[in-house]
Design a protein around this motif. Structure first.
Motif, PDB file in Angstrom:
ATOM      1  N   GLU A  10       0.840  -1.188   0.000  1.00  0.00           N
ATOM      2  CA  GLU A  10       0.000   0.000   0.000  1.00  0.00           C
ATOM      3  C   GLU A  10       0.880   1.244   0.000  1.00  0.00           C
ATOM      4  O   GLU A  10       1.954   1.261   0.586  1.00  0.00           O
ATOM      5  N   GLY A  16      -2.357   9.655   7.486  1.00  0.00           N
ATOM      6  CA  GLY A  16      -2.714   8.284   7.818  1.00  0.00           C
ATOM      7  C   GLY A  16      -2.450   7.982   9.273  1.00  0.00           C
ATOM      8  O   GLY A  16      -2.305   8.887  10.107  1.00  0.00           O
ATOM      9  N   HIS A  19       0.234   2.162  13.016  1.00  0.00           N
ATOM     10  CA  HIS A  19      -0.180   1.194  14.045  1.00  0.00           C
ATOM     11  C   HIS A  19       1.065   0.453  14.535  1.00  0.00           C
ATOM     12  O   HIS A  19       1.915   0.051  13.734  1.00  0.00           O
ATOM     13  N   SER A  46      -1.761   3.258  18.341  1.00  0.00           N
ATOM     14  CA  SER A  46      -1.657   3.911  17.043  1.00  0.00           C
ATOM     15  C   SER A  46      -1.424   5.405  17.231  1.00  0.00           C
ATOM     16  O   SER A  46      -1.785   5.975  18.267  1.00  0.00           O
ATOM     17  N   CYS A  76       2.505  -1.082  10.967  1.00  0.00           N
ATOM     18  CA  CYS A  76       1.790  -1.018   9.686  1.00  0.00           C
ATOM     19  C   CYS A  76       1.174   0.361   9.573  1.00  0.00           C
ATOM     20  O   CYS A  76       1.025   1.076  10.579  1.00  0.00           O
ATOM     21  N   THR A  78      -2.044   2.689   7.798  1.00  0.00           N
ATOM     22  CA  THR A  78      -3.301   2.744   7.065  1.00  0.00           C
ATOM     23  C   THR A  78      -3.577   4.195   6.687  1.00  0.00           C
ATOM     24  O   THR A  78      -3.168   5.129   7.379  1.00  0.00           O
ATOM     25  N   VAL A  82      -7.645   2.239   2.675  1.00  0.00           N
ATOM     26  CA  VAL A  82      -6.970   1.001   3.062  1.00  0.00           C
ATOM     27  C   VAL A  82      -7.740   0.371   4.221  1.00  0.00           C
ATOM     28  O   VAL A  82      -7.647   0.831   5.353  1.00  0.00           O
ATOM     29  N   LEU A  84      -8.874  -2.035   7.287  1.00  0.00           N
ATOM     30  CA  LEU A  84      -8.062  -2.601   8.367  1.00  0.00           C
ATOM     31  C   LEU A  84      -7.663  -4.041   8.101  1.00  0.00           C
ATOM     32  O   LEU A  84      -6.593  -4.484   8.501  1.00  0.00           O
ATOM     33  N   ARG A  86      -6.679  -5.348   5.511  1.00  0.00           N
ATOM     34  CA  ARG A  86      -5.613  -5.485   4.522  1.00  0.00           C
ATOM     35  C   ARG A  86      -4.273  -4.992   5.052  1.00  0.00           C
ATOM     36  O   ARG A  86      -3.301  -4.882   4.331  1.00  0.00           O
ATOM     37  N   ARG A  87      -4.247  -4.683   6.344  1.00  0.00           N
ATOM     38  CA  ARG A  87      -3.001  -4.215   6.929  1.00  0.00           C
ATOM     39  C   ARG A  87      -1.962  -5.334   6.925  1.00  0.00           C
ATOM     40  O   ARG A  87      -2.270  -6.479   7.224  1.00  0.00           O
TER      41      ARG A  87
END
Length: 347
Positions: A10, A16, A19, A46, A76, A78, A82, A84, A86-87
């Motif tokens: 990504e 963003g 995390h 986060s 990760c 986001t 995007v 969550l 698909r993190r």
């Protein structure tokens, strides 16, 4: 079936959330004392960022943590669009490398590259194939291919880059080459963890473009020693089962040894350019070349000499039975096939 190394990546957005897991007390205290608003999450914590530089500054902040904490942290990012689920979590050292090599990350993510092609000829100097080589896109960011792959390995994206390079070559071949012309495409064995799954993207691209698998030759290009020959044999088996030929590159130099060639029995053997250079003048090189050619013929491989720049080198290689040749004597890598370039120059 799934391979985590073959997933998607990504983009790092201008805004963003970073995390982090787990949320060690030392970590949250450091973030809060640095003026960041820390939110607790089921995985850890986060921190929102409003600019890419702010996100990169978080990476620098992690250097203040103890080594024991650093070794256990995963990150990760986001952003907009995007979800969550698909993190993809990566360890801190990869997060740091991706920040350090953001230009490389951007080249891979944006696919700022194309495929050039270099002609391969037979003894009559008829072009029967092209090798596809990764190059920067016109007006795109500049890079040296081998350095791009080295950096991609550092940031954990060499599998994704290698896959993208293979698909780029397949698409370029569909655009410019007629059926029956062989297409030599490089691949890194270390980028293919599960051959049955990792090669599906490659095979799907060939099918999607209605190309003939028999026109493809996938060649091993590896700067690291291949310790697991059985793994490489498994890769070869998947290619061959799908009607594709395989080749070994740089035979006679580095890690591509005669012993490995005999064990793998590729369909094509590409002799390293270091053995071709001035081979017509060096009896020791000539004997080694003859040994490689004779050994390859014993298991039915076609032999190709790389790096030919002088006619005398080509003539010697032909005299010992080398079937194919490649090098500046016949053409440099270019965006278009040789015949197309000649026609354009004459028009």
């Amino acid at each position: 079936m799934f391979c985590d190394n073959c997933g998607t990546i990504e983009p790092i957005g201008d805004q963003g959330t970073v995390h982090i897991r787990p949320a060690f007390a030392q970590l949250t205290l450091l973030l809060q004392n640095s003026g960041h608003a820390v939110k607790k999450t089921p995985e850890g914590c986060s921190v929102a960022y409003s600019g890419r530089e702010e996100m990169f500054s978080l990476v620098q902040l992690m250097k203040c943590l103890s080594s024991s904490v650093r070794q256990q942290l995963f990150f990760c990012i986001t952003g907009k669009g995007v979800p969550l689920d698909r993190r993809k979590w990566i360890p801190l050292h990869l997060f740091e490398e991706r920040s350090k090599h953001y230009d490389v990350f951007n080249i891979i993510l944006g696919k700022h590259f194309t495929s050039f092609m270099q002609p391969i000829v037979n003894r009559d100097e008829t072009v029967i194939a092209y090798e596809f080589l990764l190059r920067p896109r016109q007006n795109g960011p500049s890079f040296q291919p081998h350095k791009l792959f080295e950096a991609a390995r550092l940031i954990g994206l060499h599998s994704i880059l290698d896959r993208a390079a293979r698909i780029s070559a397949i698409e370029a071949s569909a655009l410019w080459l007629p059926k029956g012309i062989k297409r030599f495409v490089n691949f890194l064995p270390s980028s293919i963890y599960n051959p049955e799954y990792c090669l599906t993207h490659t095979l799907d691209a060939i099918q999607r473009l209605s190309l003939d698998p028999a026109d493809f030759v996938f060649e091993v290009v590896e700067t690291e020693e291949v310790d697991d020959v059985k793994h490489l044999q498994a890769i070869f088996e998947v290619y061959r089962r799908n009607g594709i030929s395989v080749a070994m590159d740089d035979v006679g130099a580095g890690y591509s040894t005669l012993e490995q060639m005999i064990r793998l029995k590729p369909d094509y053997v590409k002799i390293d350019r270091s053995l071709i250079d001035r081979c017509d003048e060096n009896p020791e090189q000539q004997q080694f070349l003859l040994t490689i050619a004779n050994t390859a013929r014993e298991f039915g491989a076609c032999v190709l000499a790389e790096g030919i720049e002088r006619r005398q080198e080509f003539e010697f290689c032909c005299s010992i039975g080398v079937e194919l040749a490649q090098g500046y004597l016949f053409g440099k890598p270019a965006e278009r096939p040789l015949d197309y370039a000649r026609k354009s120059a004459g028009s």
